[in-house]
Design an enzyme around this catalytic site. Structure first.
Site, PDB file in Angstrom:
ATOM      1  N   GLU A 244     -21.911  36.359  -9.409  1.00 37.98           N
ATOM      2  CA  GLU A 244     -21.651  35.640  -8.148  1.00 37.98           C
ATOM      3  C   GLU A 244     -20.272  34.971  -8.179  1.00 37.98           C
ATOM      4  O   GLU A 244     -19.802  34.612  -9.257  1.00 37.98           O
ATOM      5  CB  GLU A 244     -22.744  34.578  -7.914  1.00 37.98           C
TER       6      GLU A 244
ATOM      7  N   ARG B 111     -31.069  30.647 -12.699  1.00 39.34           N
ATOM      8  CA  ARG B 111     -29.861  31.404 -13.004  1.00 39.34           C
ATOM      9  C   ARG B 111     -30.205  32.889 -12.930  1.00 39.34           C
ATOM     10  O   ARG B 111     -31.303  33.300 -13.306  1.00 39.34           O
ATOM     11  CB  ARG B 111     -29.354  31.102 -14.416  1.00 39.34           C
TER      12      ARG B 111
ATOM     13  N   HIS C 100     -25.886  30.244  -3.743  1.00 41.34           N
ATOM     14  CA  HIS C 100     -26.009  29.276  -4.844  1.00 41.34           C
ATOM     15  C   HIS C 100     -25.787  27.852  -4.322  1.00 41.34           C
ATOM     16  O   HIS C 100     -24.854  27.171  -4.736  1.00 41.34           O
ATOM     17  CB  HIS C 100     -25.029  29.596  -5.980  1.00 41.34           C
TER      18      HIS C 100
ATOM     19  N   ILE D 241     -34.370  30.168  -8.198  1.00 43.35           N
ATOM     20  CA  ILE D 241     -33.484  29.017  -7.949  1.00 43.35           C
ATOM     21  C   ILE D 241     -32.942  28.496  -9.276  1.00 43.35           C
ATOM     22  O   ILE D 241     -32.579  27.326  -9.400  1.00 43.35           O
ATOM     23  CB  ILE D 241     -34.228  27.889  -7.181  1.00 43.35           C
TER      24      ILE D 241
ATOM     25  N   LEU E 268     -41.848  24.893 -16.364  1.00 45.12           N
ATOM     26  CA  LEU E 268     -42.305  23.632 -15.773  1.00 45.12           C
ATOM     27  C   LEU E 268     -41.438  22.471 -16.249  1.00 45.12           C
ATOM     28  O   LEU E 268     -41.922  21.500 -16.824  1.00 45.12           O
ATOM     29  CB  LEU E 268     -43.786  23.380 -16.085  1.00 45.12           C
ATOM     30  N   GLY E 269     -40.133  22.605 -15.988  1.00 42.90           N
ATOM     31  CA  GLY E 269     -39.219  21.482 -16.227  1.00 42.90           C
ATOM     32  C   GLY E 269     -39.213  20.596 -14.990  1.00 42.90           C
ATOM     33  O   GLY E 269     -40.161  20.607 -14.202  1.00 42.90           O
ATOM     34  N   ARG E 270     -38.110  19.855 -14.820  1.00 39.81           N
ATOM     35  CA  ARG E 270     -38.039  18.922 -13.683  1.00 39.81           C
ATOM     36  C   ARG E 270     -38.193  19.656 -12.355  1.00 39.81           C
ATOM     37  O   ARG E 270     -38.991  19.266 -11.504  1.00 39.81           O
ATOM     38  CB  ARG E 270     -36.694  18.197 -13.692  1.00 39.81           C
TER      39      ARG E 270
ATOM     40  N   ASP F  33     -31.101  32.605  -4.831  1.00 35.73           N
ATOM     41  CA  ASP F  33     -29.955  31.701  -4.661  1.00 35.73           C
ATOM     42  C   ASP F  33     -28.862  32.000  -5.683  1.00 35.73           C
ATOM     43  O   ASP F  33     -27.786  31.421  -5.614  1.00 35.73           O
ATOM     44  CB  ASP F  33     -30.438  30.245  -4.818  1.00 35.73           C
TER      45      ASP F  33
HETATM   46  C1  8YV Z   1     -24.087  23.959  -9.297  1.00 35.86           C
HETATM   47  C2  8YV Z   1     -26.092  24.368 -10.558  1.00 35.86           C
HETATM   48  O1  8YV Z   1     -23.616  23.213 -10.328  1.00 35.86           O
HETATM   49  O2  8YV Z   1     -27.131  22.369 -11.231  1.00 35.86           O
HETATM   50  C3  8YV Z   1     -26.787  23.499 -11.538  1.00 35.86           C
HETATM   51  O3  8YV Z   1     -27.011  23.970 -12.658  1.00 35.86           O
HETATM   52  O4  8YV Z   1     -25.919  25.508 -10.776  1.00 35.86           O
HETATM   53  C4  8YV Z   1     -25.582  23.831  -9.276  1.00 35.86           C
HETATM   54  O5  8YV Z   1     -26.010  22.559  -8.975  1.00 35.86           O
HETATM   55  C5  8YV Z   1     -23.474  23.544  -8.007  1.00 35.86           C
HETATM   56  O6  8YV Z   1     -23.540  24.628  -7.196  1.00 35.86           O
HETATM   57  C6  8YV Z   1     -22.054  23.068  -8.112  1.00 35.86           C
HETATM   58  O7  8YV Z   1     -21.224  24.065  -8.543  1.00 35.86           O
END
Ligand code: 8YV
Length: 315
Positions: free
Chosen positions: A263, A234, A281, A232, A153-155, A258
């Site tokens: 990747e 990592r 992504h 959404i 529950l972060g941003r 995503d």
């Molecule tokens: C990527 C992201 O940085 O905010 C993040 O941590 O992974 C993305 O916003 C974006 O795809 C640009 O490379």
């Protein structure tokens, strides 16, 4: 005064490159044939790195640059930056929080709706003539009113829960501790228990060594044959091998992803699965947000070179 030299780890949009070129001598690592030779050639002048969330900066790159002072991440996630290597040398690190939060939450919600209602298949149904030839499209699953879990529950997680409540969903969250801003939302400490009570499980955790594979085989099994996993954050937060097995054998209903291990090269097993929605992504990938991210990267670099407080420091 000569312009400071910066190393660009991967492509930025043209509007950022124009601005960066005005203030800095930009060295594009991603265009180098021989990365090691390129780093050696510019090592004596590079004082900053501008990178992206998924690219970060490894210990090897940091150690190759003895004059490095600051690393600016175009992204909120800085898990790919070797923070220990930075701390050892007093190298500052910045990221781009807040400006991308709403877009990332929107994509998570969009993926949930798209996958649950079978929108990709439904479009195919129209365009390939199935609607005319075969008639009605197979029925899909409801979203509104069902239960959702948010892991982290972060941003971003908080914005996801706000949107889910708009769908009259029963929303719970898991985190290392209860959050004071959760507003009475159900807290479930154990991710397995959270998955058990959820039809949709959102992964919105900042990735670290501590969260690696937090979405384990057990969490995936608890989500079950009717459940959907939406990632959404990592890929490292999810045990991808267990996820693929569960998607293939029906232990998990579906997934909307995503982010992927390795990747943009993803495990080819994903490509033949009907019950997974894949995205490249791009949760933060809108013109508005990417412009704001680029500006924040530049503002952090400018503040560093002006010797004033960094707008969004990590360390
Ligand atoms: C990527 C992201 O940085 O905010 C993040 O941590 O992974 C993305 O916003 C974006 O795809 C640009 O490379």
């Amino acid at each position: 005064m000569s312009k400071p030299d910066i190393l660009l780890m991967g492509p930025y949009p043209e509007w950022d490159l124009v601005e960066l070129d005005e203030r800095y001598t930009v060295h594009k690592l991603y265009e180098a044939q021989d990365r090691d030779a390129f780093l050696k050639q510019h090592a004596a002048s590079i004082r900053a790195i501008a990178t992206r969330g998924e690219l970060g900066a490894s210990r090897a790159v940091i150690e190759a640059l003895p004059k490095l002072e600051v690393i600016a991440v175009y992204g909120v996630g800085y898990d790919a930056v070797d923070l220990a290597a930075c701390q050892e040398r007093g190298i500052r690190v910045t990221n781009t929080p807040d400006v991308l939060t709403n877009d990332v939450a929107d994509l998570g919600i969009g993926m949930m709706l798209c996958q649950s209602r079978g929108m990709i298949g439904a479009e195919r149904w129209v365009k390939d003539g199935s609607w005319t030839a075969k008639g009605l499209y197979p029925l899909k699953r409801q979203v509104w009113g069902r239960s959702a879990g948010v892991l982290g529950l972060g941003r971003v997680g908080f914005e996801v829960t706000k949107r889910l409540r708009g769908f009259d969903m029963d929303v719970a969250y898991s985190d290392v501790a209860e959050k004071p801003y959760a507003g009475g939302m159900t807290y479930v400490a154990d991710p397995v228990k959270l998955a058990e009570r959820s039809d949709f499980l959102f992964v919105t955790l900042a990735a670290s060594a501590a969260t690696r594979h937090i979405v384990s085989k057990q969490v995936i099994a608890a989500l079950g044959p009717e459940g959907m996993l939406i990632n959404i954050s990592r890929a490292s937060n999810v045990d991808e091998a267990a996820l693929l097995d569960a998607l293939e054998n029906g232990a998990l209903g579906s997934a909307a992803l995503d982010v992927f291990d390795g990747e943009p090269q993803l495990n080819p097993r994903f490509l033949s699965l009907e019950n997974v929605l894949v995205q490249p992504h791009h949760a933060s990938g809108t013109i508005e947000t990417r412009k704001a991210m680029g500006k924040l990267v530049r503002d952090n670099l400018a503040a560093h070179f002006a010797g004033i407080a960094l707008p969004t420091p990590v360390i």
